[in-house]
Design a protein around this motif. Structure first.
Motif, PDB file in Angstrom:
ATOM      1  N   ILE A  54       0.832  -1.202   0.000  1.00 41.36           N
ATOM      2  CA  ILE A  54       0.000   0.000   0.000  1.00 41.36           C
ATOM      3  C   ILE A  54       0.862   1.246   0.000  1.00 41.36           C
ATOM      4  CG2 ILE A  54      -0.268   0.345   2.493  1.00 41.36           C
ATOM      5  CD1 ILE A  54      -3.038   0.591  -0.173  1.00 41.36           C
ATOM      6  N   GLY A  55       2.124   1.115   0.424  1.00 40.87           N
ATOM      7  CA  GLY A  55       3.048   2.247   0.403  1.00 40.87           C
ATOM      8  C   GLY A  55       2.875   3.184   1.582  1.00 40.87           C
ATOM      9  N   GLU A  56       2.960   2.636   2.777  1.00 39.80           N
ATOM     10  CA  GLU A  56       2.863   3.448   3.994  1.00 39.80           C
ATOM     11  C   GLU A  56       3.941   4.529   3.996  1.00 39.80           C
ATOM     12  OE1 GLU A  56       1.341   4.706   7.628  1.00 39.80           O
ATOM     13  OE2 GLU A  56       0.536   3.136   6.332  1.00 39.80           O
ATOM     14  N   SER A  57       3.517   5.762   4.269  1.00 34.59           N
ATOM     15  CA  SER A  57       4.417   6.921   4.412  1.00 34.59           C
ATOM     16  C   SER A  57       5.023   7.428   3.108  1.00 34.59           C
ATOM     17  CB  SER A  57       5.536   6.629   5.421  1.00 34.59           C
ATOM     18  OG  SER A  57       4.998   6.409   6.712  1.00 34.59           O
ATOM     19  N   VAL A  58       4.516   6.947   1.969  1.00 33.24           N
ATOM     20  CA  VAL A  58       4.903   7.549   0.685  1.00 33.24           C
ATOM     21  C   VAL A  58       3.626   7.905  -0.068  1.00 33.24           C
ATOM     22  CG1 VAL A  58       7.087   6.284   0.529  1.00 33.24           C
ATOM     23  CG2 VAL A  58       5.034   5.321  -0.534  1.00 33.24           C
ATOM     24  N   CYS A  59       3.763   8.688  -1.121  1.00 32.62           N
ATOM     25  CA  CYS A  59       2.582   9.120  -1.879  1.00 32.62           C
ATOM     26  C   CYS A  59       1.971   7.935  -2.630  1.00 32.62           C
ATOM     27  CB  CYS A  59       2.957  10.232  -2.848  1.00 32.62           C
ATOM     28  SG  CYS A  59       4.037   9.734  -4.214  1.00 32.62           S
ATOM     29  N   ASP A  60       0.725   8.099  -3.043  1.00 30.37           N
ATOM     30  CA  ASP A  60       0.006   7.012  -3.718  1.00 30.37           C
ATOM     31  C   ASP A  60       0.723   6.542  -4.975  1.00 30.37           C
ATOM     32  OD1 ASP A  60      -1.906   7.050  -1.781  1.00 30.37           O
ATOM     33  OD2 ASP A  60      -3.403   8.147  -2.949  1.00 30.37           O
ATOM     34  N   THR A  61       1.340   7.467  -5.700  1.00 27.84           N
ATOM     35  CA  THR A  61       2.026   7.091  -6.940  1.00 27.84           C
ATOM     36  C   THR A  61       3.468   6.661  -6.692  1.00 27.84           C
ATOM     37  OG1 THR A  61       2.642   9.407  -7.333  1.00 27.84           O
ATOM     38  CG2 THR A  61       0.609   8.606  -8.367  1.00 27.84           C
ATOM     39  N   CYS A  62       3.902   6.700  -5.429  1.00 28.42           N
ATOM     40  CA  CYS A  62       5.282   6.339  -5.089  1.00 28.42           C
ATOM     41  C   CYS A  62       5.434   4.869  -4.708  1.00 28.42           C
ATOM     42  CB  CYS A  62       5.790   7.199  -3.927  1.00 28.42           C
ATOM     43  SG  CYS A  62       5.762   8.966  -4.259  1.00 28.42           S
ATOM     44  N   ARG A  63       4.352   4.224  -4.321  1.00 28.18           N
ATOM     45  CA  ARG A  63       4.428   2.825  -3.907  1.00 28.18           C
ATOM     46  C   ARG A  63       4.810   1.956  -5.102  1.00 28.18           C
ATOM     47  NH1 ARG A  63      -2.014   2.598  -2.461  1.00 28.18           N
ATOM     48  NH2 ARG A  63      -2.832   2.883  -4.576  1.00 28.18           N
ATOM     49  N   PHE A  64       5.387   0.797  -4.825  1.00 27.91           N
ATOM     50  CA  PHE A  64       5.953   0.029  -5.932  1.00 27.91           C
ATOM     51  C   PHE A  64       4.922  -0.445  -6.965  1.00 27.91           C
ATOM     52  CE2 PHE A  64       5.041  -4.010  -3.689  1.00 27.91           C
ATOM     53  CZ  PHE A  64       4.783  -4.859  -4.752  1.00 27.91           C
ATOM     54  N   PRO A  65       3.696  -0.826  -6.604  1.00 26.42           N
ATOM     55  CA  PRO A  65       2.756  -1.238  -7.665  1.00 26.42           C
ATOM     56  C   PRO A  65       2.452  -0.101  -8.646  1.00 26.42           C
ATOM     57  CG  PRO A  65       2.013  -2.027  -5.524  1.00 26.42           C
ATOM     58  CD  PRO A  65       3.109  -1.051  -5.261  1.00 26.42           C
ATOM     59  N   GLU A  66       2.337   1.120  -8.138  1.00 25.78           N
ATOM     60  CA  GLU A  66       2.066   2.260  -9.021  1.00 25.78           C
ATOM     61  C   GLU A  66       3.279   2.556  -9.898  1.00 25.78           C
ATOM     62  OE1 GLU A  66      -0.577   3.959  -9.628  1.00 25.78           O
ATOM     63  OE2 GLU A  66      -1.959   3.515  -7.985  1.00 25.78           O
ATOM     64  N   GLN A  67       4.462   2.499  -9.304  1.00 31.35           N
ATOM     65  CA  GLN A  67       5.669   2.733 -10.098  1.00 31.35           C
ATOM     66  C   GLN A  67       5.838   1.652 -11.164  1.00 31.35           C
ATOM     67  OE1 GLN A  67       9.376   4.194  -8.551  1.00 31.35           O
ATOM     68  NE2 GLN A  67       8.542   4.413  -6.483  1.00 31.35           N
ATOM     69  N   LEU A  68       5.494   0.430 -10.820  1.00 32.30           N
ATOM     70  CA  LEU A  68       5.582  -0.663 -11.789  1.00 32.30           C
ATOM     71  C   LEU A  68       4.594  -0.441 -12.929  1.00 32.30           C
ATOM     72  CD1 LEU A  68       6.697  -3.401 -12.674  1.00 32.30           C
ATOM     73  CD2 LEU A  68       4.985  -4.497 -11.197  1.00 32.30           C
ATOM     74  N   LYS A  69       3.370  -0.056 -12.587  1.00 35.52           N
ATOM     75  CA  LYS A  69       2.362   0.216 -13.619  1.00 35.52           C
ATOM     76  C   LYS A  69       2.838   1.331 -14.549  1.00 35.52           C
ATOM     77  CE  LYS A  69      -0.966   3.057 -13.178  1.00 35.52           C
ATOM     78  NZ  LYS A  69      -2.159   3.831 -12.752  1.00 35.52           N
ATOM     79  N   ASP A  70       3.340   2.431 -13.968  1.00 38.32           N
ATOM     80  CA  ASP A  70       3.803   3.555 -14.780  1.00 38.32           C
ATOM     81  C   ASP A  70       4.971   3.156 -15.680  1.00 38.32           C
ATOM     82  OD1 ASP A  70       1.884   5.137 -13.623  1.00 38.32           O
ATOM     83  OD2 ASP A  70       3.244   6.087 -12.189  1.00 38.32           O
ATOM     84  N   SER A  71       5.836   2.292 -15.171  1.00 37.39           N
ATOM     85  CA  SER A  71       6.975   1.829 -15.969  1.00 37.39           C
ATOM     86  C   SER A  71       6.506   0.964 -17.131  1.00 37.39           C
ATOM     87  CB  SER A  71       7.956   1.049 -15.091  1.00 37.39           C
ATOM     88  OG  SER A  71       8.505   1.881 -14.090  1.00 37.39           O
ATOM     89  N   LEU A  72       5.500   0.137 -16.890  1.00 39.29           N
ATOM     90  CA  LEU A  72       4.943  -0.692 -17.967  1.00 39.29           C
ATOM     91  C   LEU A  72       4.281   0.180 -19.028  1.00 39.29           C
ATOM     92  CD1 LEU A  72       3.473  -3.589 -15.814  1.00 39.29           C
ATOM     93  CD2 LEU A  72       5.288  -3.820 -17.521  1.00 39.29           C
ATOM     94  N   VAL A  73       3.599   1.216 -18.598  1.00 46.36           N
ATOM     95  CA  VAL A  73       2.972   2.146 -19.543  1.00 46.36           C
ATOM     96  C   VAL A  73       4.017   2.739 -20.478  1.00 46.36           C
ATOM     97  CG1 VAL A  73       1.844   4.403 -19.735  1.00 46.36           C
ATOM     98  CG2 VAL A  73       0.990   2.729 -18.088  1.00 46.36           C
ATOM     99  N   SER A  74       5.192   3.028 -19.934  1.00 43.97           N
ATOM    100  CA  SER A  74       6.232   3.679 -20.727  1.00 43.97           C
ATOM    101  C   SER A  74       6.878   2.747 -21.750  1.00 43.97           C
ATOM    102  CB  SER A  74       7.311   4.255 -19.807  1.00 43.97           C
ATOM    103  OG  SER A  74       8.047   3.224 -19.174  1.00 43.97           O
ATOM    104  N   VAL A  75       6.801   1.431 -21.540  1.00 45.06           N
ATOM    105  CA  VAL A  75       7.451   0.501 -22.476  1.00 45.06           C
ATOM    106  C   VAL A  75       6.476  -0.166 -23.438  1.00 45.06           C
ATOM    107  CG1 VAL A  75       9.360   0.035 -20.905  1.00 45.06           C
ATOM    108  CG2 VAL A  75       7.353  -1.441 -20.840  1.00 45.06           C
ATOM    109  N   PHE A  76       5.184  -0.059 -23.151  1.00 46.55           N
ATOM    110  CA  PHE A  76       4.190  -0.633 -24.054  1.00 46.55           C
ATOM    111  C   PHE A  76       3.643   0.453 -24.988  1.00 46.55           C
ATOM    112  CE2 PHE A  76       4.539  -4.214 -21.350  1.00 46.55           C
ATOM    113  CZ  PHE A  76       3.926  -5.293 -21.959  1.00 46.55           C
ATOM    114  N   SER A  77       2.808   0.038 -25.940  1.00 50.15           N
ATOM    115  CA  SER A  77       2.227   0.972 -26.903  1.00 50.15           C
ATOM    116  C   SER A  77       1.433   2.055 -26.188  1.00 50.15           C
ATOM    117  CB  SER A  77       1.316   0.220 -27.879  1.00 50.15           C
ATOM    118  OG  SER A  77       0.593   1.123 -28.684  1.00 50.15           O
TER     119      SER A  77
END
Length: 243
Positions: A54-77
């Protein structure tokens, strides 16, 4: 002689006509390739866990699932869509996560499922036998949600909070690390036996006392930077699984 000239004339006409026709065909084929339409794809990601998910003590977009999703967005179409569902809460043990899953009414159409659980079993001094029983149940649930395909599941190792200011002042740090090793060894061995992907990120968190930027402001949980380092290891694997 006149007949010869006429023959040569007709041959030249046929030659240029064929050449022009071939060029037109090649042009049409080229144009068709350029006009190929990329069909948009929708990918669904499910992240199961506790405070580390859930990313306790970091922002919603900072937790690893969100960062992973954003990284996948950048490498896919650019036309592809990624949806992320997080089922996690600070303090959850394996028992809490199992109960929460029962209340979520999750579907079985996820293209990728991550599972990171167990630190609160250790911290709350739950019997290790409980983890031995419930961790396999959670892995089975993860596989079920991942279209019943174990190849779409990633189990992430438990971070070591002994290497944080909180961990240094809570109990015995050496015992904490030893017990977390025990949990991670069990999870990794189980995953290896079942041919399930296990990604170790514990060593990253064990640099928390040397590199304080890896620890969040609460002095306990991983920071945005630490989660980014998690994603560096997860992204290549996740990309292959989704493709």
């Amino acid at each position: 002689m006149k007949g010869l000239y006429q023959t040569v004339f007709y041959v030249l006409i046929l030659f240029f006509a064929c050449s022009t026709s071939d060029d037109n065909i090649a042009f049409v084929e080229e144009e068709a390739e350029d006009d190929e339409v990329t069909i948009p794809q929708t990918y669904n990601i499910l992240a199961l866990g506790d405070s580390y998910t859930i990313g306790e003590s970091v922002c919603d977009t900072c937790r690893f699932p969100e960062q992973l999703k954003d990284s996948l967005v950048s490498v896919f179409s650019t036309v592809d869509t990624f949806n992320l569902k997080v089922v996690a809460q600070t303090g959850w043990t394996t028992t809490n996560l199992i109960n929460a899953i029962e209340n979520e009414n999750l579907t079985n159409n996820y293209d990728l499922v991550t599972l990171l659980i167990g630190v609160n079993n250790q911290y709350q001094s739950k019997p290790f036998s409980l983890y031995e029983t419930e961790f396999p149940l959670l892995v089975s649930k993860a596989i079920q949600f991942a279209q019943n395909d174990k190849a779409n599941v990633i189990v992430v190792s438990i971070p070591d909070y002994a290497f944080t200011p909180f961990g240094q002042n809570s109990g015995n740090p050496e015992i904490t690390s030893s017990e977390i090793d025990m949990y991670n060894n069990f999870a990794e061995n189980y995953c290896n036996q079942e041919n399930i992907t296990f990604v170790n990120i514990t060593d990253i968190t064990r640099e928390g006392l040397i590199n304080t930027d890896l620890v969040a402001s609460d002095g306990l949980h991983p920071s945005e930077l630490a989660y980014a380092k998690f994603v560096e290891r997860l992204l290549p694997i996740a990309q292959i699984k989704i493709e």
